[in-house]
Design a protein around this motif. Sequence first.
Motif, PDB file in Angstrom:
ATOM      1  N   PRO A   1      -2.728   2.292   5.001  1.00  0.00           N
ATOM      2  CA  PRO A   1      -3.922   1.653   4.439  1.00  0.00           C
ATOM      3  C   PRO A   1      -5.173   2.181   5.130  1.00  0.00           C
ATOM      4  O   PRO A   1      -5.123   2.634   6.283  1.00  0.00           O
ATOM      5  N   THR A   2      -6.285   2.120   4.442  1.00  0.00           N
ATOM      6  CA  THR A   2      -7.566   2.346   5.100  1.00  0.00           C
ATOM      7  C   THR A   2      -7.935   1.083   5.884  1.00  0.00           C
ATOM      8  O   THR A   2      -7.315   0.029   5.719  1.00  0.00           O
ATOM      9  N   GLY A   3      -8.959   1.202   6.711  1.00  0.00           N
ATOM     10  CA  GLY A   3      -9.413   0.024   7.429  1.00  0.00           C
ATOM     11  C   GLY A   3      -9.855  -1.084   6.491  1.00  0.00           C
ATOM     12  O   GLY A   3      -9.563  -2.269   6.718  1.00  0.00           O
ATOM     13  N   GLN A   4     -10.561  -0.722   5.426  1.00  0.00           N
ATOM     14  CA  GLN A   4     -11.022  -1.735   4.480  1.00  0.00           C
ATOM     15  C   GLN A   4      -9.846  -2.366   3.729  1.00  0.00           C
ATOM     16  O   GLN A   4      -9.853  -3.571   3.457  1.00  0.00           O
ATOM     17  N   GLU A   5      -8.839  -1.576   3.393  1.00  0.00           N
ATOM     18  CA  GLU A   5      -7.659  -2.146   2.734  1.00  0.00           C
ATOM     19  C   GLU A   5      -6.930  -3.097   3.673  1.00  0.00           C
ATOM     20  O   GLU A   5      -6.401  -4.126   3.233  1.00  0.00           O
ATOM     21  N   TYR A   6      -6.892  -2.757   4.957  1.00  0.00           N
ATOM     22  CA  TYR A   6      -6.283  -3.665   5.930  1.00  0.00           C
ATOM     23  C   TYR A   6      -7.014  -5.006   5.943  1.00  0.00           C
ATOM     24  O   TYR A   6      -6.394  -6.069   5.974  1.00  0.00           O
TER      25      TYR A   6
ATOM     26  N   ILE B   1       0.839  -1.192   0.000  1.00  0.00           N
ATOM     27  CA  ILE B   1       0.000   0.000   0.000  1.00  0.00           C
ATOM     28  C   ILE B   1       0.882   1.253   0.000  1.00  0.00           C
ATOM     29  O   ILE B   1       1.776   1.408   0.832  1.00  0.00           O
ATOM     30  N   GLY B   2       0.625   2.155  -0.957  1.00  0.00           N
ATOM     31  CA  GLY B   2       1.306   3.446  -0.966  1.00  0.00           C
ATOM     32  C   GLY B   2       2.745   3.414  -1.429  1.00  0.00           C
ATOM     33  O   GLY B   2       3.533   4.294  -1.064  1.00  0.00           O
ATOM     34  N   ILE B   3       3.125   2.411  -2.249  1.00  0.00           N
ATOM     35  CA  ILE B   3       4.499   2.333  -2.733  1.00  0.00           C
ATOM     36  C   ILE B   3       4.570   2.728  -4.202  1.00  0.00           C
ATOM     37  O   ILE B   3       3.577   2.682  -4.928  1.00  0.00           O
ATOM     38  N   ASN B   4       5.754   3.105  -4.641  1.00  0.00           N
ATOM     39  CA  ASN B   4       6.063   3.307  -6.051  1.00  0.00           C
ATOM     40  C   ASN B   4       6.902   2.114  -6.475  1.00  0.00           C
ATOM     41  O   ASN B   4       8.030   1.945  -6.007  1.00  0.00           O
ATOM     42  N   VAL B   5       6.361   1.277  -7.334  1.00  0.00           N
ATOM     43  CA  VAL B   5       7.046   0.011  -7.652  1.00  0.00           C
ATOM     44  C   VAL B   5       8.099   0.159  -8.736  1.00  0.00           C
ATOM     45  O   VAL B   5       8.829  -0.795  -9.026  1.00  0.00           O
ATOM     46  N   THR B   6       8.209   1.332  -9.350  1.00  0.00           N
ATOM     47  CA  THR B   6       9.185   1.508 -10.422  1.00  0.00           C
ATOM     48  C   THR B   6      10.345   2.416 -10.047  1.00  0.00           C
ATOM     49  O   THR B   6      11.402   2.366 -10.681  1.00  0.00           O
ATOM     50  N   PHE B   7      10.171   3.236  -8.991  1.00  0.00           N
ATOM     51  CA  PHE B   7      11.246   4.146  -8.589  1.00  0.00           C
ATOM     52  C   PHE B   7      11.256   4.277  -7.073  1.00  0.00           C
ATOM     53  O   PHE B   7      10.229   4.539  -6.460  1.00  0.00           O
ATOM     54  N   SER B   8      12.431   4.103  -6.473  1.00  0.00           N
ATOM     55  CA  SER B   8      12.549   4.128  -5.017  1.00  0.00           C
ATOM     56  C   SER B   8      12.668   5.554  -4.520  1.00  0.00           C
ATOM     57  O   SER B   8      13.669   6.242  -4.771  1.00  0.00           O
ATOM     58  N   ASN B   9      11.625   6.008  -3.797  1.00  0.00           N
ATOM     59  CA  ASN B   9      11.705   7.342  -3.216  1.00  0.00           C
ATOM     60  C   ASN B   9      12.622   7.366  -1.994  1.00  0.00           C
ATOM     61  O   ASN B   9      12.944   8.430  -1.472  1.00  0.00           O
ATOM     62  N   GLN B  10      13.042   6.193  -1.539  1.00  0.00           N
ATOM     63  CA  GLN B  10      13.970   6.095  -0.420  1.00  0.00           C
ATOM     64  C   GLN B  10      15.421   6.237  -0.879  1.00  0.00           C
ATOM     65  O   GLN B  10      16.235   6.890  -0.218  1.00  0.00           O
ATOM     66  N   TRP B  11      15.745   5.637  -2.018  1.00  0.00           N
ATOM     67  CA  TRP B  11      17.133   5.588  -2.482  1.00  0.00           C
ATOM     68  C   TRP B  11      17.363   6.371  -3.768  1.00  0.00           C
ATOM     69  O   TRP B  11      18.514   6.539  -4.184  1.00  0.00           O
TER      70      TRP B  11
END
Length: 335
Positions: free
Chosen positions: A203-208, A131-141
């Motif tokens: 995540p929202t409660g429903q996504e959880y 949930i809430g990730i960017n799978v093509t570019f790392s905003n961490q690195w």
Amino acid sequence: MRSRRKDDCYRFSVIHPIPTFDNLTALEDVIERMREQGLYLMYDMRWTYMNATAVEEEVNRIKNKPNLLLWYTGDEPDGSSDPLNATVLAYNQIYDLDGYHPVSLVLNCQDYYWTEYTAGTDIVMQDTYMIGINVTFSNQWGTPCTADYGDCGCDNCKGQFEDISNRMDEFAGRLFVKGWDRTKAVWTAPQAFGDNTYWTRYPTGQEYVVQTVLGINHGGLGSLAWDDPTTDDIQSSASALAISFAAMKEFVLNPVASFRHVVQDRVDVGLWTVGAQTLVLATNLNYEETTLSLAKAGVHAVGMARQVFDSGATLNVHTGTIALSSVGTGGFILD
């Protein structure tokens, strides 16, 4: 899982305190208070499991606690490239000292020395946090993420709920191939955090709930979220799901239940049948409303029905359909 008290406070079935435990008196007090409240302990040795002296001290200190449920050794040992024999060495030592409580660990990667690390556990958990990730570019690195390079917080993920179900199925399949399917189990670790590093939101409660139910529908025998404190929305949804499990466990954990699994237009459905009754646990992976046909899921006649969990789901007995809200989930016992 969590359950809610009548006074609207939240209550946990299992608590997983995160080390370090520098104040042993406080730790003893916490474990005793947990016992008084009927709470089980998952004891974490993530920082010490490769230290044989520390393992001996901790196991001997904790092993006779009446509310100890299980040990936890490696916290993503594959992600930190711990020695390949580290989990087995700890596992063997723990069993020599205790020999009663199961050992668990969580793996971060899709398949990085999976066999070597899983050899040292009874319960292998997956923590596919999508949930809430960017799978093509790392905003961490600040680097791209490809199949061969990069770290975007979820190994080889597409940022879809199917990342969880695929990981559960892969882990279960490997257990079967290794002949471990009768001696080891897969658990799931739903994402209950956000707004840090790779994950831009909670995540929202429903996504959880979708994450948790996917784990259950794909063979998970336990669910422990990471982590608390979390949002009120997740707390409320987790509590509602835990309360409903009082009815659902008679199917999900029943050794005589027959199980079928169906996926229909990204609605993931688990069906457990015991005698004349069937539990239907359906979760909508779509961010839009959709309708599940029970006939297409293999249920051709519905007499009496009882809803045991509602996170945005309505059953129409006359049409044999379940209407699901965006990322909605429902549990129904059908006669």
